[in-house]
Design an enzyme around this catalytic site. Structure first.
Site, PDB file in Angstrom:
ATOM      1  N   ARG A 174      -8.181  -7.494  -8.533  1.00 53.50           N
ATOM      2  CA  ARG A 174      -8.911  -8.763  -8.683  1.00 53.50           C
ATOM      3  C   ARG A 174     -10.388  -8.483  -8.876  1.00 53.50           C
ATOM      4  O   ARG A 174     -10.824  -7.332  -8.787  1.00 53.50           O
ATOM      5  CB  ARG A 174      -8.726  -9.599  -7.415  1.00 53.50           C
ATOM      6  CG  ARG A 174      -9.149  -8.816  -6.184  1.00 53.50           C
ATOM      7  CD  ARG A 174      -9.186  -9.650  -4.927  1.00 53.50           C
ATOM      8  NE  ARG A 174      -9.292  -8.828  -3.735  1.00 53.50           N
ATOM      9  CZ  ARG A 174     -10.415  -8.318  -3.243  1.00 53.50           C
ATOM     10  NH1 ARG A 174     -11.574  -8.521  -3.865  1.00 53.50           N
ATOM     11  NH2 ARG A 174     -10.406  -7.580  -2.153  1.00 53.50           N
ATOM     12  N   LYS A 228       0.812  -1.225   0.000  1.00 49.55           N
ATOM     13  CA  LYS A 228       0.000   0.000   0.000  1.00 49.55           C
ATOM     14  C   LYS A 228       0.841   1.268   0.000  1.00 49.55           C
ATOM     15  O   LYS A 228       0.402   2.296  -0.517  1.00 49.55           O
ATOM     16  CB  LYS A 228      -0.940  -0.006   1.187  1.00 49.55           C
ATOM     17  CG  LYS A 228      -2.026  -1.059   1.083  1.00 49.55           C
ATOM     18  CD  LYS A 228      -2.904  -0.951   2.296  1.00 49.55           C
ATOM     19  CE  LYS A 228      -4.167  -1.734   2.122  1.00 49.55           C
ATOM     20  NZ  LYS A 228      -5.140  -1.327   3.138  1.00 49.55           N
TER      21      LYS A 228
HETATM   22  P1  ADP Z   1      -8.212  -3.059   3.786  1.00 48.90           P
HETATM   23  O1  ADP Z   1      -7.328  -3.335   2.615  1.00 48.90           O
HETATM   24  O2  ADP Z   1      -7.726  -3.690   5.047  1.00 48.90           O
HETATM   25  O3  ADP Z   1      -9.640  -3.348   3.489  1.00 48.90           O
HETATM   26  P2  ADP Z   1      -8.570  -0.204   3.255  1.00 48.90           P
HETATM   27  O4  ADP Z   1      -7.442   0.733   3.097  1.00 48.90           O
HETATM   28  O5  ADP Z   1      -9.274  -0.641   2.010  1.00 48.90           O
HETATM   29  O6  ADP Z   1      -8.072  -1.478   4.082  1.00 48.90           O
HETATM   30  O7  ADP Z   1      -9.651   0.433   4.244  1.00 48.90           O
HETATM   31  C1  ADP Z   1     -10.793  -0.293   4.653  1.00 48.90           C
HETATM   32  C2  ADP Z   1     -11.794   0.649   5.292  1.00 48.90           C
HETATM   33  O8  ADP Z   1     -11.215   1.280   6.440  1.00 48.90           O
HETATM   34  C3  ADP Z   1     -12.243   1.793   4.400  1.00 48.90           C
HETATM   35  O9  ADP Z   1     -13.282   1.419   3.525  1.00 48.90           O
HETATM   36  C4  ADP Z   1     -12.692   2.805   5.452  1.00 48.90           C
HETATM   37  O10 ADP Z   1     -13.963   2.458   5.964  1.00 48.90           O
HETATM   38  C5  ADP Z   1     -11.671   2.619   6.553  1.00 48.90           C
HETATM   39  N1  ADP Z   1     -10.528   3.558   6.363  1.00 48.90           N
HETATM   40  C6  ADP Z   1      -9.392   3.318   5.676  1.00 48.90           C
HETATM   41  N2  ADP Z   1      -8.571   4.399   5.688  1.00 48.90           N
HETATM   42  C7  ADP Z   1      -9.207   5.348   6.405  1.00 48.90           C
HETATM   43  C8  ADP Z   1      -8.905   6.706   6.779  1.00 48.90           C
HETATM   44  N3  ADP Z   1      -7.766   7.292   6.440  1.00 48.90           N
HETATM   45  N4  ADP Z   1      -9.827   7.395   7.517  1.00 48.90           N
HETATM   46  C9  ADP Z   1     -10.992   6.817   7.900  1.00 48.90           C
HETATM   47  N5  ADP Z   1     -11.328   5.546   7.576  1.00 48.90           N
HETATM   48  C10 ADP Z   1     -10.462   4.807   6.839  1.00 48.90           C
END
Ligand code: ADP
Length: 455
Positions: A291, A116
């Site tokens: 994916r 990431k």
């Molecule tokens: P993963 O790959 O573990 O699913 P993500 O980066 O896609 O992690 O984030 C998953 C969820 O976490 C997001 O959809 C959101 O709800 C929350 N999230 C992620 N980053 C943030 C942030 N900077 N601020 C607030 N919520 C966040």
């Protein structure tokens, strides 16, 4: 085109891929653990190979067993589905080294986006706006403290190798930072074998909006509009819809065009999802999934495209054959993820399905491998069905989804059908008025009410 595809997955997505292959005239090979010998996708596939005992590490994640299965069945290509090995660059590379086609992006793109920190750096270079964060991974506590202070509390610690919502920690106050970084690091090391973490500004009430892209092997990329996946529990999506009720058409086209430009510059091939947090009219990139997504059906319903057909075609080297202009948005679609869990406590509820009746009628789609008598095994993800409704407007879509939920019968185990029905009755949901925290509050309210003594 391929003659035979091995499906390296289980459950509803294995069945979904089998169906797409059949429609394209491709024979299928199911691989399965001993727990899934009677699974629907195993029954329907042309051939089936048992690849190990129930624990995923010994079966669905067992690369040598999967490659052996491909060898003995003389497979042309391997579809990884979602989860399991779908985002393993190593698996994609091994598949290709053995002379099979990996139905997905290149191993390099999987590796790039799976990291990431690197993904954010790459996207920044491509002109995509990011959630403000630390410059790369956190190493020195003093630097981290300065970066967090500059971002402004609360901040979020995230794992560079993270996924499935794991390894995240919200830091409310400066004095918690060092301890929470250590905890996040330990969790990331245990879960992903990689303890690199980074900081992001913790956005208070954003929506999760993601753009679906599709690229071929000839440099053509299109976007298939967006999905709103803000209804989450523990950072995991529960209900998804397309299009997002928060965007107007100009915003939709603008973010789609931005993502398409970035993916074209990257030379991206295959299906991909570029995820953003959206607040106050601004999009901030968080990560990209390389994916097929669980929630792909809502995009299929509103575009009329079969994403798995497209994914297989581009993996076989077939050019897209159409441009952005050919992709039209039609109506509204919403998906409910139905899991084998208690609808109030969300405790897992595996076991035998005694009765099963799936809803039908206009605009209703069920992606599920359930049948009456099927024993839901305790070893895997609790997702048992995806119920998707499509209608001309969002309002009609909600009404249709509600009536389909009322028709759905799954007996013998507990499911989240009642939770979804309760959600349909909420004005905030009906109005599309929710952010990433809304569902957690809704579940907590239900639990508080359910736990209260009945007067
Ligand atoms: P993963 O790959 O573990 O699913 P993500 O980066 O896609 O992690 O984030 C998953 C969820 O976490 C997001 O959809 C959101 O709800 C929350 N999230 C992620 N980053 C943030 C942030 N900077 N601020 C607030 N919520 C966040």
């Amino acid at each position: 085109m391929f003659e035979k595809v091995l499906i390296a997955n289980r459950g509803e997505i294995a069945l979904r891929i089998h169906r797409a292959c059949r429609e394209l005239g491709i024979r299928t090979v199911a691989v399965h653990s001993t727990a899934d010998a009677d699974a629907m996708h195993v029954r329907l596939a042309d051939e089936a190979v048992c690849i190990g005992p129930p624990p995923a590490a010994q079966s669905y994640l067992n690369i040598p067993a999967i490659i052996s299965a491909a060898e003995i069945t003389d497979t042309d290509a391997i579809h990884p589905g979602y989860g399991f090995l779908s985002e393993s660059a190593r698996f994609a590379a091994i598949v290709e080294e053995h002379g099979y086609t990996f139905i997905g992006p290149t191993a390099e793109h999987i590796r790039l986006m799976g990291d990431k920190i690197q993904a954010k750096e790459t996207m920044r270079g491509l002109g995509v706006p990011l959630v403000p964060g630390s410059a790369g991974q956190i190493e020195d506590p003093a630097v981290a403290a300065a970066e967090a202070a500059a971002l402004g509390y609360p901040v979020l610690i995230k794992a560079s190798a993270g996924g499935g919502g794991r390894g995240m920690r919200v830091v409310e106050r400066p004095e918690e930072l060092v301890q929470l970084v250590d905890a996040a690091r330990a969790e990331a090391r245990a879960a992903f074998g990689d303890d690199r973490v980074y900081l992001e500004k913790y956005l208070s009430n954003p929506r999760h909006i993601e753009v679906q892209v599709l690229g071929d092997a000839h440099g053509n990329v299109v976007h298939l509009f967006e999905r709103d996946c803000s209804l989450q529990r523990r950072h995991q999506k529960l209900v998804e819809e397309a299009p997002s009720p928060a965007l107007n058409h100009d915003q939709r086209l603008a973010i789609g065009a931005l993502v398409t430009r970035a993916m074209t510059a990257l030379g991206y091939r295959g299906l991909g999802t570029v995820e953003f947090l959206y607040a106050d009219g601004a999009f901030s990139f968080i990560e990209m999934n390389t994916r097929l997504q669980v929630e792909h059906p809502v995009t299929e319903m509103v575009t009329g495209l079969d994403l798995v057909h497209e994914q297989i075609r581009v993996a076989a080297g077939v050019p897209l054959g159409y441009g952005q202009d050919a992709i039209r948005l039609s109506g509204h679609a919403i998906e409910c993820r139905v899991t084998a869990e208690n609808p109030l406590t969300l405790a897992p509820s595996p076991g035998r399905v005694s009765e099963y009746h799936a809803p039908g009628g206009p605009g209703v789609r069920v992606d599920s491998a359930l049948y009456a008598g099927y024993p839901v095994p305790p070893y895997y993800d609790s997702l048992i069905a995806k119920l998707i409704a499509h209608a001309a407007s969002r309002n009609e879509c909600v009404l249709r989804l509600r009536r389909a939920l009322e028709e759905y019968v799954i007996e013998g185990i507990e499911t989240t059908l009642p939770l979804h029905l309760a959600l349909m009755a909420r004005a905030d949901f009906a109005n599309g008025d929710y952010d990433i925290h809304w569902l957690e509050r809704f579940i907590a309210e239900r639990q508080a009410a359910g736990a209260a003594p009945i007067a």
